[in-house]
Write a protein that holds these residues in place. Structure first.
Motif, PDB file in Angstrom:
ATOM      1  N   GLY A 193       0.787  -1.261  -0.107  1.00 15.73           N
ATOM      2  CA  GLY A 193       0.058  -0.010  -0.071  1.00 15.73           C
ATOM      3  C   GLY A 193       0.906   1.296  -0.125  1.00 15.73           C
ATOM      4  N   GLN A 194       1.972   1.250   0.822  1.00 15.42           N
ATOM      5  CA  GLN A 194       2.906   2.432   0.723  1.00 15.42           C
ATOM      6  C   GLN A 194       3.425   2.488  -0.737  1.00 15.42           C
ATOM      7  N   ARG A 195       3.818   1.419  -1.453  1.00 19.93           N
ATOM      8  CA  ARG A 195       4.440   1.785  -2.746  1.00 19.93           C
ATOM      9  C   ARG A 195       3.306   2.375  -3.650  1.00 19.93           C
ATOM     10  N   GLN A 196       2.146   1.921  -3.314  1.00 18.23           N
ATOM     11  CA  GLN A 196       0.979   2.560  -4.407  1.00 18.23           C
ATOM     12  C   GLN A 196       0.966   4.060  -4.207  1.00 18.23           C
ATOM     13  N   ARG A 197       1.018   4.334  -2.949  1.00 24.31           N
ATOM     14  CA  ARG A 197       0.972   5.781  -2.391  1.00 24.31           C
ATOM     15  C   ARG A 197       2.101   6.683  -3.217  1.00 24.31           C
ATOM     16  N   VAL A 198       3.257   5.966  -3.181  1.00 27.63           N
ATOM     17  CA  VAL A 198       4.507   6.622  -3.810  1.00 27.63           C
ATOM     18  C   VAL A 198       4.293   7.010  -5.423  1.00 27.63           C
ATOM     19  N   MET A 199       3.545   5.687  -5.899  1.00 27.97           N
ATOM     20  CA  MET A 199       3.262   6.035  -7.511  1.00 27.97           C
ATOM     21  C   MET A 199       2.387   7.325  -7.644  1.00 27.97           C
ATOM     22  N   ILE A 200       1.195   7.365  -6.746  1.00 27.05           N
ATOM     23  CA  ILE A 200       0.507   8.564  -6.790  1.00 27.05           C
ATOM     24  C   ILE A 200       1.246   9.545  -6.515  1.00 27.05           C
ATOM     25  N   ALA A 201       1.926   9.594  -5.574  1.00 22.74           N
ATOM     26  CA  ALA A 201       2.744  11.067  -5.275  1.00 22.74           C
ATOM     27  C   ALA A 201       3.634  11.559  -6.449  1.00 22.74           C
ATOM     28  N   MET A 202       4.194  10.389  -7.128  1.00 19.88           N
ATOM     29  CA  MET A 202       5.057  10.500  -8.213  1.00 19.88           C
ATOM     30  C   MET A 202       4.191  11.179  -9.405  1.00 19.88           C
ATOM     31  N   ALA A 203       3.083  10.414  -9.794  1.00 18.89           N
ATOM     32  CA  ALA A 203       2.381  10.898 -10.860  1.00 18.89           C
ATOM     33  C   ALA A 203       1.651  12.480 -10.644  1.00 18.89           C
ATOM     34  N   LEU A 204       1.343  12.809  -9.404  1.00 17.69           N
ATOM     35  CA  LEU A 204       0.896  14.122  -9.114  1.00 17.69           C
ATOM     36  C   LEU A 204       1.989  14.948  -9.002  1.00 17.69           C
ATOM     37  N   ALA A 205       3.206  14.826  -9.116  1.00 19.23           N
ATOM     38  CA  ALA A 205       4.386  16.019  -8.944  1.00 19.23           C
ATOM     39  C   ALA A 205       4.290  17.135  -9.653  1.00 19.23           C
ATOM     40  N   CYS A 206       4.045  16.648 -10.857  1.00 19.73           N
ATOM     41  CA  CYS A 206       3.973  17.721 -12.087  1.00 19.73           C
ATOM     42  C   CYS A 206       2.829  18.407 -12.288  1.00 19.73           C
ATOM     43  N   ARG A 207       1.688  17.869 -11.509  1.00 17.32           N
ATOM     44  CA  ARG A 207       0.162  18.215 -11.836  1.00 17.32           C
ATOM     45  C   ARG A 207       0.007  18.189 -13.303  1.00 17.32           C
ATOM     46  N   PRO A 208      -0.412  17.017 -13.755  1.00 17.89           N
ATOM     47  CA  PRO A 208      -0.532  16.930 -15.355  1.00 17.89           C
ATOM     48  C   PRO A 208      -1.875  17.209 -15.850  1.00 17.89           C
ATOM     49  N   ARG A 209      -2.045  17.555 -16.960  1.00 17.32           N
ATOM     50  CA  ARG A 209      -3.535  18.175 -17.503  1.00 17.32           C
ATOM     51  C   ARG A 209      -4.327  16.775 -17.452  1.00 17.32           C
ATOM     52  N   LEU A 210      -3.689  15.619 -17.947  1.00 14.97           N
ATOM     53  CA  LEU A 210      -4.438  14.355 -17.987  1.00 14.97           C
ATOM     54  C   LEU A 210      -3.761  13.423 -17.052  1.00 14.97           C
ATOM     55  N   LEU A 211      -4.430  12.790 -16.282  1.00 20.34           N
ATOM     56  CA  LEU A 211      -4.113  11.554 -15.060  1.00 20.34           C
ATOM     57  C   LEU A 211      -4.689  10.360 -15.480  1.00 20.34           C
ATOM     58  N   LEU A 212      -3.927   9.464 -15.739  1.00 14.16           N
ATOM     59  CA  LEU A 212      -4.173   7.990 -16.115  1.00 14.16           C
ATOM     60  C   LEU A 212      -4.086   7.226 -14.997  1.00 14.16           C
ATOM     61  N   ALA A 213      -5.146   6.813 -14.095  1.00 10.46           N
ATOM     62  CA  ALA A 213      -5.035   6.136 -12.890  1.00 10.46           C
ATOM     63  C   ALA A 213      -5.438   4.760 -12.975  1.00 10.46           C
ATOM     64  N   ASP A 214      -4.394   3.826 -13.150  1.00 11.34           N
ATOM     65  CA  ASP A 214      -4.879   2.443 -13.409  1.00 11.34           C
ATOM     66  C   ASP A 214      -4.680   1.781 -11.976  1.00 11.34           C
ATOM     67  N   GLU A 215      -5.989   1.595 -11.441  1.00 12.42           N
ATOM     68  CA  GLU A 215      -6.231   0.672 -10.051  1.00 12.42           C
ATOM     69  C   GLU A 215      -5.431   1.671  -9.068  1.00 12.42           C
ATOM     70  N   PRO A 216      -5.524   2.847  -8.776  1.00  9.27           N
ATOM     71  CA  PRO A 216      -4.831   3.743  -7.954  1.00  9.27           C
ATOM     72  C   PRO A 216      -5.072   3.344  -6.319  1.00  9.27           C
ATOM     73  N   THR A 217      -5.993   2.888  -6.231  1.00 13.43           N
ATOM     74  CA  THR A 217      -6.386   2.442  -4.644  1.00 13.43           C
ATOM     75  C   THR A 217      -6.239   0.956  -4.555  1.00 13.43           C
ATOM     76  N   THR A 218      -5.811   0.204  -5.308  1.00 18.72           N
ATOM     77  CA  THR A 218      -5.783  -1.459  -5.213  1.00 18.72           C
ATOM     78  C   THR A 218      -5.168  -1.790  -3.837  1.00 18.72           C
ATOM     79  N   ALA A 219      -4.007  -1.372  -3.604  1.00 20.31           N
ATOM     80  CA  ALA A 219      -3.507  -1.906  -2.642  1.00 20.31           C
ATOM     81  C   ALA A 219      -3.739  -1.101  -1.194  1.00 20.31           C
ATOM     82  N   LEU A 220      -4.461  -0.147  -1.170  1.00 11.70           N
ATOM     83  CA  LEU A 220      -4.623   0.764   0.063  1.00 11.70           C
ATOM     84  C   LEU A 220      -5.617   0.284   0.702  1.00 11.70           C
TER      85      LEU A 220
END
Length: 539
Positions: free
Chosen positions: A160-187
């Motif tokens: 679950g912690q690794r999944q949160r790291v992935m979310i943090a990395m994806a949001l780091a640059c505030r993209p215009r389009l976010l593709l979230a593939d099972e973002p809460t799977t392991a939480l």
């Protein structure tokens, strides 16, 4: 079928007649989908339906694939862009939260280095400032002690912690389009709500400035209800239905959509016989890890972190013991201690009344065959270089060298049939199977050794609800047939409620409550258990 509503005149993302073929396999078949600026769209369907392939096609991350159709971001054709141009878009304009964080994170770099690299590359900020932003992102995604964790490597974090790291990395640059593939799977259920609120907050904030849109790929229908505005349903590579959340959930038209929404874990377990012997037992088990702690004037000093504190549990023949708790609560660490794969600092673990530490030589080899494990991530636990025959038969070669090649293959084919696969799977490789099929292969690998106890570490967390139901039914049937004992670790309390006879609740390494499933779920006494049940929408 088109998934573009009439009110999207100039969508941010426009996918028109997309088809993706791998050799003779048509993975995505003539899909048309549009996402407006600031819109949240959920893409749902079974494993292998083409959801993730569609997302990867947008990022141009598909290898050895024939792609046809058009994909436009803000009117620009992504399929016509050079690889160099796409590298500039990935992370800044389009970001993705991947389903399997352990395979997406680099094991050689700390999580802080990986998040900071993204920020430095796209925003051009100094390293020190990027690290401070990385700490802030980890805190916002719910990771405790973020300033300490930023120096951890991926293998030092829970799933679950690794999944949160992935979310943090994806949001780091505030993209215009976010593709979230099972973002809460392991939480965990409590963190899941925080992550959904965080994604909603960031999406709404960015939507006002840049029009950030989200394509959410998930099997969590509660998440779809809470997060999405529109839903698109895929089956076997085709888009079979789309519409607003209210329309899809309240009046689904397609038979597949109706079946998907009706999928829920079903309890169908037999009671444990009063005379059933105890197979596996832990008494006052303690597990410590060494760690670095901040010291005088910026120096670091060695310290000890107690991951499991005085845990005592037992598993009887034909019984399922559920273990629940937040990520980092010690669930998996306790399971590894039960298997003898994690050194303990105190207490004892016994198999059939004998301490596992006393097993040596051939006895220890026999113990390994009786105690088996199915891991959370079937893709990383299956060797990509071996065929399914070799993967499933590897244990037999070690534990049953007396079997001839024909006898071994016969047993492998038999166990594959038990989990719903046929002999055509023998010469194929893990990447050729969907997530649900890979989990069946992982179960077959353990079952072929005729174990007495199987530790199941989040075995359905990455599966769609319909496939999850099939795997749970398979596990129930196998338990009945072979009288297996299960240690079932899950953050999904609905799954635990369907499978477990007894449950223990862990918090910060300690067992805070334990008992029969009915008493714990109906009348929880500990505040933490009450919070878990409330967060899971079960109370």
């Amino acid at each position: 079928m088109s998934a573009q509503p009439e009110n999207i005149a100039a969508p941010l993302l426009s996918i028109d007649h997309l088809s993706v073929r791998f050799g003779e396999t048509l993975a995505v078949d003539d899909v048309t989908l549009a996402i407006g600026r600031g819109e949240r769209v959920a893409l749902v369907g079974e494993s292998g339906s083409g959801k993730t392939v569609t997302a990867l096609a947008v990022l141009r991350l598909l290898q050895d694939a024939q792609v046809s159709g058009t994909i436009r971001l803000d009117g620009n054709d992504l399929l016509a862009k050079s690889e160099r141009a796409m590298r500039g878009l990935r992370g800044s304009d389009i970001a993705m939260i991947f389903q399997e964080p352990m395979t997406a994170l680099n094991p050689l770099y700390t999580i802080g280095e990986q998040i900071a690299e993204t920020i430095m590359l796209h925003d051009g900020v100094p390293k020190k400032e990027a690290y401070e932003q990385a700490v802030g992102l980890l805190e916002r995604t719910g990771i405790a002690e973020a300033r300490r964790r930023v120096s951890n490597y991926p293998h030092q974090l829970s799933g679950g912690q690794r999944q949160r790291v992935m979310i943090a990395m994806a949001l780091a640059c505030r993209p215009r389009l976010l593709l979230a593939d099972e973002p809460t799977t392991a939480l965990d259920v409590t963190i899941r709500g925080q992550i959904v609120d965080l994604l909603l907050e960031l999406q709404r904030e960015e939507a006002q400035r840049r029009g950030m849109s989200v394509l959410l790929i998930t099997h969590d229908l509660n998440l779809v209800r809470r997060f999405a505005q529109r839903v698109a349903v895929m089956e076997k590579g085709r888009l079979v239905e789309s519409g607003s959340v209210e329309q899809i959930f309240e009046a689904p038209q397609h038979s597949y959509t109706q079946r998907l929404i009706a999928s829920r874990p079903e309890r169908n377990v037999l009671p444990v016989l009063p005379i059933a012997p105890v197979l596996l037992q832990a008494k006052d088990v303690i597990v410590d890890f060494s760690t670095r702690l901040p010291g005088f004037r910026g120096w670091w000093r060695k310290g000890r972190y107690r991951a499991v504190n005085d845990a005592s549990i037992s598993v009887r023949q034909g019984e399922t013991l559920g273990i629940v708790g937040e990520s980092g609560s010690g669930k998996t660490t306790l399971a590894m201690a039960l298997l003898g794969l994690q050194r303990t600092a105190g207490g004892v673990v016994e198999f059939q009344g004998r301490p596992i530490a006393s097993y040596q030589g051939r006895d220890k080899l026999s113990l390994r065959s009786h105690l088996q494990v199915v891991f959370q991530d079937p893709f990383s636990s299956l060797s990509p270089r071996q065929t399914i025959e070799r993967i499933v038969g590897e244990g037999l070669a070690l534990h049953r060298p007396d079997l001839s090649g024909d006898e071994r293959r016969k047993r492998i084919v038999g166990v594959l049939r038990e989990v719903g696969l046929d002999r055509t799977a023998l010469q194929r490789y893990p990447h050729e199977f969907s997530g649900g099929q890979r989990q069946r292969i992982a179960i077959a690998r353990t079952l072929v050794l005729e174990p007495r106890v199987i530790v199941l570490d989040e075995p359905t967390s990455a599966l769609d609800v319909s496939i999850q139901q099939q795997v749970l039914r398979l596990l129930t049937d196998l338990q009945r047939k072979y009288n297996l004992g299960y240690v079932f670790i899950s953050h999904d309390l609905a799954v635990i409620g369907a499978m477990a006879h007894r449950v223990v609740v862990m918090q910060s390494g300690a067992i805070v409550e334990a008992g029969e499933i009915s008493s714990i779920f109906d009348k929880p006494s500990h505040p933490y258990t009450q919070k878990l049940l409330k967060a899971a929408f079960m109370r």
